[in-house]
Design an enzyme around this catalytic site. Sequence first.
Site, PDB file in Angstrom:
ATOM      1  CG  HIS A   1      -1.701   1.174   1.490  1.00  0.00           C
ATOM      2  ND1 HIS A   1      -3.072   1.210   1.109  1.00  0.00           N
ATOM      3  CD2 HIS A   1      -1.573   2.459   2.114  1.00  0.00           C
ATOM      4  CE1 HIS A   1      -3.528   2.680   1.414  1.00  0.00           C
ATOM      5  NE2 HIS A   1      -2.386   3.429   1.982  1.00  0.00           N
ATOM      6  CD  GLU A   2       1.951   3.348   3.768  1.00  0.00           C
ATOM      7  OE1 GLU A   2       2.093   4.442   3.219  1.00  0.00           O
ATOM      8  OE2 GLU A   2       1.049   3.116   4.588  1.00  0.00           O
TER       9      GLU A   2
ATOM     10  CG  HIS B   1       0.149   6.123  -0.488  1.00  0.00           C
ATOM     11  ND1 HIS B   1      -1.003   6.797  -1.113  1.00  0.00           N
ATOM     12  CD2 HIS B   1      -0.442   5.251   0.719  1.00  0.00           C
ATOM     13  CE1 HIS B   1      -2.072   6.819  -0.124  1.00  0.00           C
ATOM     14  NE2 HIS B   1      -1.674   5.928   0.871  1.00  0.00           N
TER      15      HIS B   1
ATOM     16  CD  GLU C   1      -4.849   6.389   2.650  1.00  0.00           C
ATOM     17  OE1 GLU C   1      -4.566   5.083   2.792  1.00  0.00           O
ATOM     18  OE2 GLU C   1      -3.884   7.123   2.523  1.00  0.00           O
TER      19      GLU C   1
END
Length: 292
Positions: free
Chosen positions: A149-150, A153, A224
């Site tokens: 997920h990071e 980003h 998100e």
Amino acid sequence: MAKRIFLFILTNILVLTTIMIVLSLLGVNNYIEGNNIMLGQLLVFSAVVGFSGSFISLAISRWMAKKMMGVKVINPDGPLSSYEQDLVDRVHRLSRAAGLAKMPEVGIYNSPEVNAFATGPSKRRSLVAVSSGLLQNMDNDAVEGVLAHEVAHIANGDMVTMTLLQGVINTFVVFLSRIAAWAVSQLVDENKAALVHFLAIIVFQIAFSILGSIVVMAYSRYREFHADRGGADLAGKDKMIHALESLRAHVNRVDTRQEALATMKISGGKKKRMLFSTHPDLDERIRRLHAK
């Protein structure tokens, strides 16, 4: 919520005020001639102030995050413990899969919260940091989902797009607050106009900053969802869902002392009023991934 709004407003006011003082000393803010307001000059002034603040914040974002969170950056070429080596290897593997040309810095910050964040001024100068609480409380699959997920980003360029959006919002805040303040100053005696104009700028800037924060938080929630989809592509949907379910189980273990950094983290803690929430509800994020 009140603390987050206060920190948002305070940060913006301090940055914008500092830049405006500098520009005033340089004579760049002369947008009023007599009783007339020069909209073209005001718009240029507003854009300079608004985007300068945003890009300064972006430029120092990685350094500031390290200092505020006490992040210990792992040197991939140095002697590493087994869990440090595993963490670096995971981030680098996911980063290569995401097509990043340069590997992010990897760090750990000491906190019981179960969370992680990514930041940095560009894809080539980025940082992925995880809390010690996350490493202690999550299994390998959940950690993999969080890291994916990071990395997503970073690959999505979310830091830059957030900066550009904040610059636009700041520009409108400065522009509209001064037009409104000028209009109010025209309604009072000429001897009081300058003082009323100054005070009205502060009041309107605070009010428009609150309204602007609604747009920024809405984009934060959108990115998100987007990073969840990217994380699912990198680590697999099952691992990403498992990561969010693990975060939900530890939703109370979020460090509220770093509210100013809330938009960078994977979890925003308990569900709050949606307009001013940096993160969507975890149940909704899980539902959307199941439907993906």
